[in-house]
Design an enzyme around this catalytic site. Structure first.
Site, mmCIF file in Angstrom:
data_model
loop_
_atom_site.group_PDB
_atom_site.id
_atom_site.type_symbol
_atom_site.label_atom_id
_atom_site.label_comp_id
_atom_site.label_asym_id
_atom_site.label_seq_id
_atom_site.Cartn_x
_atom_site.Cartn_y
_atom_site.Cartn_z
ATOM 1 N N GLY A 165 -21.061 0.925 38.867
ATOM 2 C CA GLY A 165 -21.763 0.624 40.206
ATOM 3 C C GLY A 165 -21.089 -0.780 40.884
ATOM 4 N N GLY A 166 -20.296 -1.406 40.327
ATOM 5 C CA GLY A 166 -19.643 -2.561 40.789
ATOM 6 C C GLY A 166 -20.714 -3.571 41.255
ATOM 7 N N THR B 144 -16.934 2.880 36.808
ATOM 8 C CA THR B 144 -17.203 2.199 35.555
ATOM 9 C C THR B 144 -18.196 3.112 34.675
ATOM 10 O OG1 THR B 144 -17.065 -0.092 36.358
ATOM 11 C CG2 THR B 144 -18.386 0.147 34.470
ATOM 12 N N ARG C 279 -13.927 -8.039 27.863
ATOM 13 C CA ARG C 279 -13.283 -7.949 29.020
ATOM 14 C C ARG C 279 -11.938 -8.058 28.993
ATOM 15 N NH1 ARG C 279 -14.360 -6.107 34.096
ATOM 16 N NH2 ARG C 279 -14.144 -7.682 35.557
ATOM 17 N N ASN D 224 -11.864 -0.199 36.016
ATOM 18 C CA ASN D 224 -12.060 -0.622 37.362
ATOM 19 C C ASN D 224 -12.149 0.566 38.282
ATOM 20 O OD1 ASN D 224 -12.802 -2.504 39.310
ATOM 21 N ND2 ASN D 224 -10.642 -3.230 39.818
ATOM 22 N N THR E 10 -15.009 -0.166 31.470
ATOM 23 C CA THR E 10 -14.339 0.450 32.576
ATOM 24 C C THR E 10 -12.888 0.139 32.593
ATOM 25 O OG1 THR E 10 -14.456 -0.149 34.986
ATOM 26 C CG2 THR E 10 -14.683 -1.934 33.633
ATOM 27 N N ASP F 240 -10.328 -7.455 40.206
ATOM 28 C CA ASP F 240 -11.822 -8.299 40.273
ATOM 29 C C ASP F 240 -11.680 -9.820 40.178
ATOM 30 O OD1 ASP F 240 -13.350 -6.105 40.309
ATOM 31 O OD2 ASP F 240 -13.875 -5.870 37.940
ATOM 32 N N SER G 31 -17.056 -9.878 36.513
ATOM 33 C CA SER G 31 -17.554 -8.578 36.436
ATOM 34 C C SER G 31 -18.858 -8.522 37.047
ATOM 35 C CB SER G 31 -17.460 -8.088 34.988
ATOM 36 O OG SER G 31 -18.155 -6.963 34.624
ATOM 37 N N SER G 32 -19.327 -7.261 37.185
ATOM 38 C CA SER G 32 -20.828 -7.013 37.556
ATOM 39 C C SER G 32 -21.519 -6.311 36.353
ATOM 40 C CB SER G 32 -21.014 -6.322 38.859
ATOM 41 O OG SER G 32 -20.451 -7.432 39.826
HETATM 42 N N1 GLY Z 1 -14.586 -3.516 37.509
HETATM 43 C C1 GLY Z 1 -16.179 -3.565 37.744
HETATM 44 C C2 GLY Z 1 -17.056 -4.719 37.217
HETATM 45 O O1 GLY Z 1 -16.408 -5.224 36.153
HETATM 46 O O2 GLY Z 1 -17.868 -4.904 37.284
#
Ligand code: GLY
Length: 568
Positions: free
Chosen positions: A471-472, A379, A104, A399, A397, A421, A450-451
């Site tokens: 999909g966030g 993403t 990340r 973003n 991603t 984020d 993040s998700s």
């Molecule tokens: N930017 C989307 C995530 O990290 O979930």
């Protein structure tokens, strides 16, 4: 004598087979419903899936193929594939060991908690999305070069080369992708001093060739110097120059300091399956484990797919999991995230103790958390499996679609806008009118929440499923639905990823639903129970692989997007 002839034939066959495997031109299957024996790559773009499979055919393992796919996606899927962004990887080795690599992005050292606020303390325009300040320090190149040096089998130069060739020679744009570049044309023009490769005199058409010579040169530096080809030397200097041009704050020191992190995989059981996914700084893994834990005691399979009873239970579980997420999750290097407590069986039982079989619980009655900041949904995820039993699940991603749309001049790659984020102003609405928690406030060197939820599932110790999705905030609920579609509803993998989806994230207090997902009679029943529905565009875009009982691999590219499975 007969025996000697048999041995001779066997030797000839084995050497023929070896030769086949060293030849990248051996045929492979490509499509939506393929089942193969030796290897499978499922990604968001046919060029990347083909490159992944060619690396497996050259004798590479799943890690080699995944690294090749990551670089290829940076070329052929600039919407989300990247070297200027970050992601998470779950790796399962053939001996059953699991590893999670967190690559990340991190906030630059000069980042400040209030850096996106105006003088009145309010979020200021589009600083965290559309400007040089929007970028976190990229993690992808550190992550993939590191995983390759530890677990790859082929020479790194052979793994990155196909992406270099793709960038130099170019590739024909699928029609949808031409349209997506055209939609972003104004952003590319207005946010860059030099015209990037993504803009040409006229609009793109399907079949036009996209060539990226500057990106090819950057990839060549990475081929030659590995990690240092990105984080120091010319590429680093070009990034810093770009930052200075647009008042960005990433420095040479930020780049040199960046390091990906191996984290303890988040592991959990569900029925007679066990899964390995990512811990914070992604909140996705916790939600996935919570959801599975909260529904495990209910026979959702018997209740029927998208029956009122099953949708009600899942929506109620999602409402509770998301209420926890915004409050507790953040970068574990900065805040204590109570992962074990949040995913413990007793806690999950108690979390559902106020579940009413007949009525929706208003979100206002569910304690914990601040509303979840809305996340961009662009993403991408890819899954790889080889015939040794190694498997890799990567979600990666920039973003937003094309990140910040800022291309590093002279280096040809897009920068992420991942800083969005973070909770830009803890407790205050972000650009989507939603607010976020303190655990995810901006701090220098911190990773933003993040998700992303890449997952590997095993059945009785054997590899069973490799999956993930963009999909966030809808990522963990998407991955969850794919798992229960396979496990509880006995769907084959293509049905499981294509099936309609729905999503509840505590606030807003409603179920988002894809069109034609739940029949009208069931919807009426659920509305009577107190649920509200909002139809929306597609949710997630899964790329999965299922290992069948006989050991063969079934590709599961989602019908949403131009996802492609390649196998051999
Ligand atoms: N930017 C989307 C995530 O990290 O979930």
């Amino acid at each position: 004598m007969k025996h000697a002839v048999k041995i001779l034939i066997l030797v000839i066959l084995i050497s023929a087979c070896r030769q086949m495997h060293s030849d990248s031109k051996i045929p492979f299957a490509e499509g939506r419903e393929i089942v193969t024996e030796n290897g499978m790559v499922v990604s968001a773009h046919p060029e990347a899936s083909r490159i992944g499979i060619s690396v497996l055919q050259k004798g590479g393992n799943a890690v080699d193929a995944a690294v090749a796919v990551q670089f290829a996606l940076a070329v052929c899927y600039p919407e989300a594939g990247n070297i200027g962004g970050g992601g998470f990887m779950v790796l399962r080795q053939s001996d059953g060991s699991k590893h999670v690599l967190d690559f990340r992005e991190k906030a630059p050292l000069a980042a400040k908690r209030d850096m996106y606020l105006d003088e009145d303390g309010n979020p200021s325009g589009n600083l965290s999305t559309d400007t040089h300040l929007a970028s976190g320090v990229p993690g992808t190149v550190d992550g993939v070069t590191r995983i390759h040096s530890l677990y790859g089998r082929l020479d790194f130069r052979d793994v990155i080369q196909p992406a270099i060739t793709l960038a130099e020679k170019g590739f024909p744009l699928p029609e949808d992708q031409a349209a997506s570049l055209n939609r972003n044309r104004e952003n590319f023009i207005s946010r860059n001093r030099a015209r990037p490769a993504f803009v040409k005199d006229s609009l793109w058409k399907g079949g036009d060739i996209l060539r990226q010579p500057e990106l090819a040169k950057t990839l060549k530096r990475i081929r030659k110097y590995g990690r240092d080809g990105f984080y120091s030397g010319l590429t680093a200097q070009l990034i810093v120059n770009e930052m200075q041009r647009g008042n960005g704050i990433i420095t040479v020191q930020d780049l040199e300091n960046y390091s990906s992190v191996f984290r303890e995989p988040l592991q959990a059981g569900y029925r007679n399956y066990s899964l390995s996914t990512v811990p914070p700084p992604s909140g996705g893994g916790i939600i996935l484990v919570q959801l599975l834990g909260m529904i495990e005691s209910s026979p959702v399979g018997e209740w029927g797919f998208h029956s009122a009873k099953a949708v009600h239970l899942v929506a109620e579980a999602e409402r509770r999991a998301f209420a926890d997420r915004a409050r507790y999750s953040g970068d574990p290097d900065f805040v204590r995230v109570p992962v074990r407590e949040l995913t413990g069986r007793e806690y999950l039982k108690s979390r559902m103790s106020d579940f009413n079989e007949k009525r929706a619980t208003p979100s206002a009655d569910i304690s914990a958390g601040d509303p979840l900041p809305a996340e961009n949904e662009q993403t991408t995820h890819y899954s790889v499996a080889d015939h040794h039993g190694n498997a890799v699940a990567v979600t990666t991603t920039l973003n937003n679609t094309f990140g910040s749309s800022i291309v590093v001049e002279g280096a040809g790659f897009l920068l992420n806008n991942e800083m969005d984020d973070f909770s830009i102003k803890p407790g205050a609405p972000n650009m989507y009118g939603l607010t976020g928690g303190d655990a995810n406030a901006v701090e220098p060197g911190k990773r933003m929440l993040s998700s992303m939820t890449p997952v590997i599932v095993e059945k009785e110790g054997k590899l069973f499923l490799v999956a993930g999705s963009p999909g966030g905030s809808t990522i963990p609920t998407t991955v969850f639905q794919v798992i229960i579609n396979v496990v509880d509803y006995n769907m084959k993998i293509t049905e499981a990823v294509d099936a309609g989806r729905f999503h509840h994230q505590w606030l807003p207090d409603q179920i988002s639903i894809e069109a034609n997902t739940i029949d009208s009679l069931t919807l009426k029943k659920l509305e009577k129970m107190g649920h509200e529905f909002r139809t929306r565009s597609s949710i997630g875009s899964v790329n999965a692989i299922q290992i069948l009982p006989d050991g063969r691999m079934a590709g599961g590219p989602d019908k949403r997007g131009f996802n492609t499975a390649c196998g051999y």
